[in-house]
Design a protein around this motif. Structure first.
Motif, PDB file in Angstrom:
ATOM      1  N   GLU A  57       0.679  -1.165  -0.012  1.00  0.00           N
ATOM      2  CA  GLU A  57      -0.144   0.122   0.103  1.00  0.00           C
ATOM      3  C   GLU A  57       0.890   1.115   0.138  1.00  0.00           C
ATOM      4  O   GLU A  57       1.688   1.355   0.920  1.00  0.00           O
ATOM      5  CB  GLU A  57      -0.910   0.067   1.057  1.00  0.00           C
ATOM      6  CG  GLU A  57      -1.727   1.423   1.363  1.00  0.00           C
ATOM      7  CD  GLU A  57      -2.684   1.072   2.530  1.00  0.00           C
ATOM      8  OE1 GLU A  57      -2.624   0.104   3.390  1.00  0.00           O
ATOM      9  OE2 GLU A  57      -3.536   2.270   2.619  1.00  0.00           O
ATOM     10  N   ASN A 112      -4.616   5.034  -2.094  1.00  0.00           N
ATOM     11  CA  ASN A 112      -5.872   5.449  -1.376  1.00  0.00           C
ATOM     12  C   ASN A 112      -6.629   6.497  -2.306  1.00  0.00           C
ATOM     13  O   ASN A 112      -5.688   7.528  -2.615  1.00  0.00           O
ATOM     14  CB  ASN A 112      -5.416   5.935   0.031  1.00  0.00           C
ATOM     15  CG  ASN A 112      -5.165   4.785   0.939  1.00  0.00           C
ATOM     16  OD1 ASN A 112      -5.860   4.007   1.407  1.00  0.00           O
ATOM     17  ND2 ASN A 112      -4.035   4.670   1.079  1.00  0.00           N
ATOM     18  N   GLU A 144      -7.977   1.708  -3.060  1.00  0.00           N
ATOM     19  CA  GLU A 144      -8.716   1.609  -1.775  1.00  0.00           C
ATOM     20  C   GLU A 144      -9.512   2.937  -1.723  1.00  0.00           C
ATOM     21  O   GLU A 144      -9.065   3.882  -1.770  1.00  0.00           O
ATOM     22  CB  GLU A 144      -7.653   1.710  -0.581  1.00  0.00           C
ATOM     23  CG  GLU A 144      -6.727   0.503  -0.812  1.00  0.00           C
ATOM     24  CD  GLU A 144      -5.918   0.177   0.565  1.00  0.00           C
ATOM     25  OE1 GLU A 144      -5.883   1.118   1.819  1.00  0.00           O
ATOM     26  OE2 GLU A 144      -4.865  -0.803   0.477  1.00  0.00           O
ATOM     27  N   ASP A 174     -11.550   0.064   1.963  1.00  0.00           N
ATOM     28  CA  ASP A 174     -10.724  -0.010   3.209  1.00  0.00           C
ATOM     29  C   ASP A 174     -11.546   0.379   4.417  1.00  0.00           C
ATOM     30  O   ASP A 174     -12.722   0.845   4.576  1.00  0.00           O
ATOM     31  CB  ASP A 174     -10.046   1.719   2.846  1.00  0.00           C
ATOM     32  CG  ASP A 174      -8.466   1.564   3.410  1.00  0.00           C
ATOM     33  OD1 ASP A 174      -8.334   0.823   4.205  1.00  0.00           O
ATOM     34  OD2 ASP A 174      -7.907   2.525   3.215  1.00  0.00           O
ATOM     35  N   LYS A 195     -10.697  -4.667   3.417  1.00  0.00           N
ATOM     36  CA  LYS A 195      -9.526  -4.502   4.555  1.00  0.00           C
ATOM     37  C   LYS A 195     -10.238  -4.177   5.782  1.00  0.00           C
ATOM     38  O   LYS A 195     -11.045  -3.241   5.965  1.00  0.00           O
ATOM     39  CB  LYS A 195      -8.818  -3.304   4.040  1.00  0.00           C
ATOM     40  CG  LYS A 195      -8.121  -3.616   2.788  1.00  0.00           C
ATOM     41  CD  LYS A 195      -6.852  -2.348   2.421  1.00  0.00           C
ATOM     42  CE  LYS A 195      -5.793  -2.614   3.066  1.00  0.00           C
ATOM     43  NZ  LYS A 195      -4.732  -1.723   3.078  1.00  0.00           N
TER      44      LYS A 195
HETATM   45 MG    MG Z   1      -5.734   2.498   2.924  1.00  0.00          MG
END
Ligand code: MG
Ligand code: C2E
Ligand code: MG
Ligand code: MG
Length: 284
Positions: A57, A112, A144, A174, A195
């Motif tokens: 990530e 993200n 995400e 996420d 997640k």
């Molecule tokens: Mg994240």
């Protein structure tokens, strides 16, 4: 004065100081891209079935000339509010694709993406262009999103998600479980990955409920054909339980902290020095 004569506002100096600090941060942030003060760190994600890294990530860092390292929690919300997240987010996507293309193994890279980026109309074009400039296959990019993205302008957001999916980009939910209606979002869009929020993982050791929730989410993921990643795994005991509850992947300080690109390259070159855990059936 608007409140009329004789009204006192004792808190105004404090408010003024806060406004000034915010204004300062805003001005600094506007310069930060041009001054190359942003960096991406990468946190590895480990697949539990074969104990191999599957992806990383990308997490933004701001190296401020006076303040030092500023946490994304301290500037991403403001960047979003003033629209600066669009150019910053664009830089993140391009940089993450470039970095991932240079890794010695074809791991995926997760970026993200915040609500304001979704509203900007440029997201799909930015991603297409970043992938092609970097020469990175779309299948290696993951985005995400949190519930906040899906709260806004749902039709348009879903359309964008489907366009990304059609390109081959994967989509993760996420911070799952922290919002108000995480479950209904799973129905609204076929995510590739869930997640599980760090708070459930840290709850696990002192509250029995934490583990039950992780078990339920892992089961949900299995039924829906989605990968389930436990976030924020810090101890061997947490890892052991997460494995027993059937999560497919883990991410957390126990595996690795987010690393600067060079450290990640060293780690990838060195192989896989990750904490091994006894199999679930091990009587010990
Ligand atoms: Mg994240
Ligand atoms: P997130 O996407 O949920 O990222 C996970 C956060 O948990 C990261 O914090 C990571 O460093 C931290 N973390 C990972 N493992 C552990 C652990 O074992 N223990 C603990 N205590 N923490 C762990 P970070 O890097 O401070 O980022 C915070 C949030 O800022 C991210 O949460 C994400 O929402 C946002 N963010 C970070 N980079 C970007 C970006 O490039 N764009 C956007 N839009 N948001 C970003
Ligand atoms: Mg998260
Ligand atoms: Mg978060």
């Amino acid at each position: 004065k608007l409140d009329g004569r004789g009204t006192f506002r004792f808190f105004e100096p404090a408010m003024d100081a806060r406004m000034q600090a915010r204004r300062r941060l805003e001005l600094d942030m506007r310069q930060a891209l041009a001054r190359r003060e942003f960096q991406l760190h990468y946190q590895p994600q480990l697949n539990l079935a074969d104990e191999r890294l599957v992806g990383c990530e990308a997490l933004i860092r701001w190296r401020h000339p006076e303040r030092g390292l500023v946490s994304p929690l301290d500037f991403i919300p403001l960047a979003e509010e003033i629209g600066l997240i669009v150019p910053i987010g664009e830089w993140v996507i391009r940089q993450a694709c470039r970095d991932a293309a240079s890794w010695p193994r074809p791991l995926s890279v997760a970026v993200n993406v915040s609500p304001a980026q979704f509203k900007s109309d440029r997201l799909v074009e930015t991603i297409v262009s970043a992938l092609s400039h970097a020469g990175l296959p779309a299948s290696r990019l993951e985005i995400e999103i949190t519930e906040g993205v899906l709260l806004q302008d749902n039709e348009k957001t879903l359309h964008t998600l489907h366009r990304l999916r059609a390109l081959g980009v994967r989509v993760s939910m996420d911070d799952f479980g922290t919002g108000y209606s995480s479950l209904s979002y799973l129905r609204a869009f076929p995510f590739d990955k869930i997640k599980i929020d760090r708070s459930f993982v840290s709850d696990m050791e002192d509250k029995a409920d934490g583990e039950a929730i992780i078990r339920a989410i892992a089961g949900l993921g299995r039924s829906l054909g989605m990968t389930t990643v436990a976030e924020g795994v810090e101890t061997a005991e947490q890892l052991r339980r997460i494995r027993a509850e059937g999560c497919t992947d883990v991410q957390g300080y126990l595996i690795s902290k987010p690393l600067p690109p060079d450290d990640l390259l060293r780690l990838l070159a060195a192989g896989s020095p990750f904490p091994r855990t006894p199999p679930v059936s091990d009587p010990s």
